[in-house]
Scaffold this active site. Structure first.
Site, PDB file in Angstrom:
ATOM      1  N   GLU A 169       1.788   1.930  -3.514  1.00  0.00           N
ATOM      2  CA  GLU A 169       0.910   2.603  -4.091  1.00  0.00           C
ATOM      3  C   GLU A 169       0.927   3.926  -4.092  1.00  0.00           C
ATOM      4  O   GLU A 169       0.756   4.584  -4.895  1.00  0.00           O
ATOM      5  CB  GLU A 169      -0.335   1.835  -3.891  1.00  0.00           C
ATOM      6  CG  GLU A 169      -1.679   2.567  -4.370  1.00  0.00           C
ATOM      7  CD  GLU A 169      -2.947   2.551  -3.363  1.00  0.00           C
ATOM      8  OE1 GLU A 169      -3.375   3.824  -3.445  1.00  0.00           O
ATOM      9  OE2 GLU A 169      -3.326   1.654  -2.965  1.00  0.00           O
ATOM     10  N   HIS A 182       0.890  -1.251   0.060  1.00  0.00           N
ATOM     11  CA  HIS A 182       0.184  -0.062  -0.084  1.00  0.00           C
ATOM     12  C   HIS A 182       1.065   1.360   0.092  1.00  0.00           C
ATOM     13  O   HIS A 182       0.481   2.263  -0.639  1.00  0.00           O
ATOM     14  CB  HIS A 182      -0.829  -0.020   1.216  1.00  0.00           C
ATOM     15  CG  HIS A 182      -1.673   1.461   1.428  1.00  0.00           C
ATOM     16  ND1 HIS A 182      -1.369   2.126   2.314  1.00  0.00           N
ATOM     17  CD2 HIS A 182      -2.872   1.764   0.765  1.00  0.00           C
ATOM     18  CE1 HIS A 182      -2.196   3.331   2.064  1.00  0.00           C
ATOM     19  NE2 HIS A 182      -3.117   2.938   1.058  1.00  0.00           N
TER      20      HIS A 182
END
Length: 467
Positions: free
Chosen positions: A90, A87
């Protein structure tokens, strides 16, 4: 877990897809027709030298296009020390490349009225942009640049770390969302599927640039990526533009490279019957009860999807009628099935007053037991099939949803299933198949997670639910 504009609603059903694969070649593969709303949308697949897959669905009747890149990496690929790394990456890929600053990335899409976003899951990550069809080359260039040329600078990590810690805090402040993460931990224990996608405050604080760049190199190889585009797109043109973008970044063109196969696994799920309660001063108690389920490739997934819709997929569903309409015990109550490569979980959620938690769970358990023993009525089956069929088609009304379908289909299944085939699989579910999957799944020992101001006495009663 996602940027703010990406929808985070939890699905009531997940549908797989399975047909023969297209040949692995470096030139456009044979066309596979897929029924579209206005006729036939053509799905085509090409594997480039280097192992990068490109799939497109062409719908000439629309004026938009969605372009996305799917990475075969999610939070279940992390070690405890790297929890939250997927994450975090990302976020960092939006922070700038050698060709574009963070502002350039966002401004380029804003200037043409486009939308750009990304999301991280437990088994994959996706970066995408939705634009006018005439602006598709820009979207391809920007998204490919992000995936192949991100700088992942230490100063950007330090700045974005604070954003992610705020995101974790925001999730913790929403018990209706947080209870699902609590349930994953309750069900799967200290395994990759049991840990939150966002990571923890401690794990995110400990992430370093060196660890993240090594993680990026390992998991963003072309063989582990799928490019998907849907809308008013030309397959050959998309392939050429993607190939040029990756060549500019120096990506491998090894003709012997083979795309990574769909994920497999053999997760051992700990013994069930666990109860986890997190006491908080909330007005409602947020409750999740669930049990281990089947993987996304299990042939019974179609019957389980119909069963999920019948039990908790709408206002006419069994649980909604019994818990809310007849007894007024909860405002929200629904069921859904989450499927992964090697396992899954069937789950019931309810939000109710703390003093009614036991009654709600007892009633839900009774309904699951009833359906496991006696199946659904003919009317319930017809309603569930109709609801699931309609939601499947209506969910594919925009190019973003189409891109999601073909990208996830390639990454997770290695193939595509037409909408007509999907509807056929749903309509073909029989009462016997429903009874069999219900008897197997719904009679498994459940686990329970609750967030709310429960007393010791209320908490102690929950052990009866999982006994």
């Amino acid at each position: 877990m996602t940027h703010p504009s990406f929808p985070t609603a939890r699905p009531t059903a997940q549908v797989g897809r399975a047909v023969a694969r297209q040949p692995l070649t470096g030139t456009p593969s044979a066309q596979t027709p897929v029924e579209g709303r206005d006729g036939v949308g053509t799905v085509r697949r090409t594997v480039l030298p280097g192992g990068l897959r490109v799939v497109t669905e062409s719908l000439p009747s629309v004026r938009s296009a969605t372009f996305g890149i799917w990475a075969h990496v999610g939070s279940r690929d992390e070690t405890p020390a790297l929890a939250g790394a997927t994450h975090c990456l990302e976020h960092l890929l939006f922070k700038g490349t050698e060709r574009r600053s963070a502002l350039d990335i966002s401004a380029s899409l804003d200037a043409v009225g486009g939308e750009m976003n990304a999301f991280t899951g437990k088994e994959f990550t996706c970066y995408y942009a939705r634009v006018l069809d005439t602006d598709l080359p820009l979207a391809i260039d920007v998204v490919c640049d992000m995936l192949t040329g991100s700088l992942i600078r230490a100063e950007d990590l330090d700045a974005e770390r604070g954003v992610i810690l705020e995101e974790i805090a925001m999730t913790e402040d929403d018990p209706g969302d947080c209870v699902h993460d609590l349930f994953a931990a309750t069900l799967f224990g200290d395994t990759p599927l049991g840990r939150p996608v966002l990571g923890t405050v401690d794990s995110v604080t400990a992430l370093t640039r060196d660890r993240l760049t090594a993680f990026h190199r390992e998991h963003y190889d072309p063989t582990r990526l799928v490019v998907a585009a849907a809308g008013n797109v030309d397959h050959d043109t998309v392939v050429q533009q993607v190939q040029a973008a990756f060549a500019r970044a120096g990506a491998s063109t090894d003709p012997e490279a083979v795309p990574l196969a769909p994920r497999a696994g053999s997760l051992h799920i700990p013994a069930q019957g666990r109860v986890e309660v997190v006491r908080r001063s909330t007005e409602q108690a947020h409750v999740v009860m669930g049990m281990p389920s089947i993987s996304r490739t299990d042939d019974r997934r179609w019957a389980l999807s119909v069963l999920s819709a019948a039990l908790g997929g709408g206002m006419s569903s069994r649980l909604f009628q019994e818990v809310r309409e007849k007894r007024g015990l909860a405002y929200a109550v629904y069921a859904y099935n989450s499927a992964f490569a090697d396992c899954g979980h069937f789950t019931v959620y309810a939000g109710c007053r703390p003093g009614q938690v036991y009654d709600v769970l007892r009633l839900c358990r009774e309904q699951l037991h009833e359906v496991a023993g006696n199946g659904l009525s003919g009317e319930e089956l017809r309603r569930a099939v109709g609801q699931l069929s309609g939601s499947t088609v209506l969910g594919l009304e925009d190019t973003g949803a189409l891109m999601h379908r073909i990208g996830k289909g390639e990454l997770c299944f290695g193939d595509q299933l037409s909408v007509d085939d999907m509807l056929g699989r749903i309509a073909a579910v029989t009462p016997d198949e429903l009874r069999e999957v219900a008897a197997d799944i719904l009679e498994r020992t459940p686990s329970v997670s609750v967030i709310g101001p429960l007393t010791d006495r209320q908490t102690a009663r929950l052990d009866r639910i999982v006994a």
